[in-house]
Design a protein around this motif. Structure first.
Motif, PDB file in Angstrom:
ATOM      1  N   VAL A  12       0.835  -1.192   0.000  1.00  0.00           N
ATOM      2  CA  VAL A  12       0.000   0.000   0.000  1.00  0.00           C
ATOM      3  C   VAL A  12       0.876   1.251   0.000  1.00  0.00           C
ATOM      4  CG1 VAL A  12      -0.215   0.052   2.520  1.00  0.00           C
ATOM      5  CG2 VAL A  12      -1.991   1.094   1.135  1.00  0.00           C
ATOM      6  N   CYS A  52       0.470   5.508   0.491  1.00  0.00           N
ATOM      7  CA  CYS A  52      -0.434   6.597   0.859  1.00  0.00           C
ATOM      8  C   CYS A  52       0.011   7.854   0.132  1.00  0.00           C
ATOM      9  CB  CYS A  52      -0.429   6.824   2.365  1.00  0.00           C
ATOM     10  SG  CYS A  52      -1.278   5.502   3.234  1.00  0.00           S
ATOM     11  N   CYS A 110      -0.898  11.915  -1.004  1.00  0.00           N
ATOM     12  CA  CYS A 110      -1.676  13.066  -0.560  1.00  0.00           C
ATOM     13  C   CYS A 110      -2.327  13.724  -1.777  1.00  0.00           C
ATOM     14  CB  CYS A 110      -0.750  14.055   0.151  1.00  0.00           C
ATOM     15  SG  CYS A 110      -1.540  14.759   1.582  1.00  0.00           S
ATOM     16  N   VAL A 116      -5.211  12.192   2.622  1.00  0.00           N
ATOM     17  CA  VAL A 116      -4.385  11.004   2.410  1.00  0.00           C
ATOM     18  C   VAL A 116      -5.229   9.911   1.757  1.00  0.00           C
ATOM     19  CG1 VAL A 116      -3.034   9.203   3.536  1.00  0.00           C
ATOM     20  CG2 VAL A 116      -2.883  11.553   4.355  1.00  0.00           C
ATOM     21  N   LYS A 117      -4.743   9.411   0.657  1.00  0.00           N
ATOM     22  CA  LYS A 117      -5.457   8.352  -0.069  1.00  0.00           C
ATOM     23  C   LYS A 117      -4.596   7.091  -0.067  1.00  0.00           C
ATOM     24  CE  LYS A 117      -6.510   7.759  -4.662  1.00  0.00           C
ATOM     25  NZ  LYS A 117      -6.350   8.344  -5.982  1.00  0.00           N
ATOM     26  N   ARG A 118      -5.193   5.956   0.324  1.00  0.00           N
ATOM     27  CA  ARG A 118      -4.458   4.689   0.313  1.00  0.00           C
ATOM     28  C   ARG A 118      -4.609   4.036  -1.053  1.00  0.00           C
ATOM     29  NH1 ARG A 118      -6.517   0.765   2.936  1.00  0.00           N
ATOM     30  NH2 ARG A 118      -4.671  -0.382   3.510  1.00  0.00           N
ATOM     31  N   ASP A 125       6.772   9.441  -1.482  1.00  0.00           N
ATOM     32  CA  ASP A 125       5.707   8.571  -0.961  1.00  0.00           C
ATOM     33  C   ASP A 125       6.218   7.186  -0.563  1.00  0.00           C
ATOM     34  OD1 ASP A 125       3.613  10.465  -1.145  1.00  0.00           O
ATOM     35  OD2 ASP A 125       3.529  10.147  -3.307  1.00  0.00           O
ATOM     36  N   SER A 157       6.552   6.514   3.465  1.00  0.00           N
ATOM     37  CA  SER A 157       5.489   5.976   4.313  1.00  0.00           C
ATOM     38  C   SER A 157       4.905   4.686   3.767  1.00  0.00           C
ATOM     39  CB  SER A 157       4.375   7.013   4.463  1.00  0.00           C
ATOM     40  OG  SER A 157       3.864   7.343   3.186  1.00  0.00           O
ATOM     41  N   ALA A 158       5.275   4.319   2.560  1.00  0.00           N
ATOM     42  CA  ALA A 158       4.641   3.162   1.914  1.00  0.00           C
ATOM     43  C   ALA A 158       4.989   1.859   2.632  1.00  0.00           C
ATOM     44  CB  ALA A 158       5.099   3.077   0.459  1.00  0.00           C
TER      45      ALA A 158
END
Ligand code: MN
Ligand code: MN
Length: 446
Positions: free
Chosen positions: A147, A149, A151, A156-158, A237, A240-241
């Motif tokens: 996944v 995330c 922005c 925040v979109k998964r 990204d 945080s992935a």
């Protein structure tokens, strides 16, 4: 009394199985193989378990919701763990019947800053997850799951990532050195044949055609352009992935007689699948039954999705609240099967096992009284009375089962989630399916 009455002898299940039993096992395994292919990460497994539970009448439950005997509920923990429960006729004060398996499996995680270009190729740097023999993960097809995330307009979109599981998908690979040039490599210890920093994943080689004079890394740029098109992500990204590489082959039958299943992640999805199937068909139990699917077992059960977190305790406290029962009373009266795989005897490595105390394929599910290493260090040593009771229940139900330990004394060792549940004052015992090639990209069960 005869020796047959006095001795404990392990017996193969084949002496007891009817043709109908054998057919039933094969049919059951077909469903299991589908589950495995769908559930190569804990996230995927959680989605699949929730989907199957919902199809059998389970509902997502929050603490404001009502509860009645017979209710079927589930709660998801941060997309990586899940618990199912069927409310029993007895009060929660009488305790619950727990079963716990884990959904995570050893794999190769993508690092926080993974992407680089080197001599005409692009790679991801990785950090392996769990106890693997690193050399087993090179030169095999890998798929990417996880996944990201991103922005979008301040939100925040998964985004799910899944590349390599469809027949038309590209796959990924960790390279190894050709034997012709491996004279030095082959003299290294097995732990260093492939080093941790050598587990880099090959992901592309075509340079971008974008005119960008400041950019000297055109292959890296092309990869980022692709990822931006597909997932809307930029390199930041990755920070945080949660992305990982898992084997890109599906579960298959092994042997002329199809008596084995070869697949990635039997540890511990073989126990997860069986406890799920038992729970979704559980109707009007006497005691409330709770089945746990935990994350992070392979790295020590820490963090808020591991079995060492308070998640189970809080869930039980929420269940007990409408009954006015303190959670410590629920726990003290509860019993738990810690469902995790055991190491099956492998004649190719007979020296690692002590035959009298090991588990064998086709001899049934393995009860493990204690785990641990170096003089039972870190063990949940289940008490004699509860061990004896569980064995008696298995006999009474005509279950094919055996007792087993993990290898020779001082050969190594390992633990399960059992100790984290038993420290909550719950009688807990380990029980699970024997596995060959445990933690390899392809594991074998019978
Ligand atoms: Mn396990
Ligand atoms: Mn394991």
């Amino acid at each position: 009394m005869t020796s047959e009455q006095l001795f404990y002898d392990k017996k193969t299940g084949f002496d007891r199985l009817t043709d109908e039993d054998k057919q039933g096992i094969q049919t059951y395994a077909e469903g299991y193989k589908k589950f495995l292919d769908e559930s190569k990460t804990e996230r995927d497994a959680v989605l699949e378990i929730a989907r199957m539970a919902e199809s059998k009448g389970f509902r997502a439950w929050t603490r404001d919701d009502t509860l009645r005997p017979g209710d079927k509920i589930y709660r998801i923990n941060r997309h990586k763990g899940i618990m199912l429960a069927v409310i029993g006729n007895q009060s929660l004060a009488e305790g619950v019947r727990l079963t716990a398996a884990h959904l995570d499996a050893p794999r190769v995680d993508i690092r926080t800053v993974p992407l680089y270009e080197d001599n005409g190729m692009a790679f991801f740097k990785t950090h392996y997850y769990g106890g693997i023999k690193k050399y087993q993960w090179t030169a095999i097809p890998l798929e990417l799951r996880g996944v990201v995330c991103v922005c979008e307009n301040g939100e925040v979109k998964r985004v799910q990532v899944r590349v390599g599981d469809k027949p038309t998908d590209p796959k990924f690979v960790i390279t190894d050195l050709l034997p012709h040039l491996a004279t030095e490599q082959m003299t290294r210890k097995a732990t260093e044949v492939i080093k941790g920093e050598g587990l880099n994943i090959l992901i592309g080689s075509v340079p971008s055609e974008t005119v960008d004079e400041k950019c000297s890394e055109k292959i890296k740029l092309a990869i980022m352009e692709h990822l931006n098109r597909e997932y809307g992500m930029t390199e930041a990204d990755f920070l945080s992935a949660e992305l990982c590489c898992v084997p890109a082959f599906n579960a298959c039958d092994i042997g002329f007689d199809r008596s084995f299943v070869g697949a990635y992640g039997h540890d511990d999805r073989v126990c997860a699948y069986t406890e799920m199937m038992a729970e979704i068909d559980n109707k009007n139990p006497e005691w409330t039954s709770v089945v746990i699917f935990a994350d992070k077992e392979e790295v020590g059960s820490d963090g808020n999705t591991g079995m060492h977190s308070r998640f189970l305790e809080y869930f039980l406290a929420d269940l007990a609240e409408p009954y006015g029962v303190p959670v410590r009373r629920v726990l003290s009266n509860s019993k738990c099967l810690s469902a995790d795989v055991s190491a099956a005897f492998d004649p190719a490595f007979a020296d690692a096992y002590e035959k009298q105390n090991t588990s064998f394929l086709n001899y049934g599910v393995c009860v493990v009284k204690y785990t641990g290493s170096g003089g039972k260090g870190g063990t949940n040593d289940c008490n004699a009375k509860f061990t004896s009771k569980v064995c008696a229940i298995l006999d009474e139900a005509n279950v094919v089962w055996q007792i087993g330990e993990l290898g020779k004394v001082d050969q190594g060792g390992g633990g399960t989630v059992a100790k984290f549940i038993s420290e909550l004052d719950v009688d807990t015992i380990d029980i699970g399916v024997p596995v060959l090639c445990m933690h390899a990209p392809m594991e074998i069960i019978s």
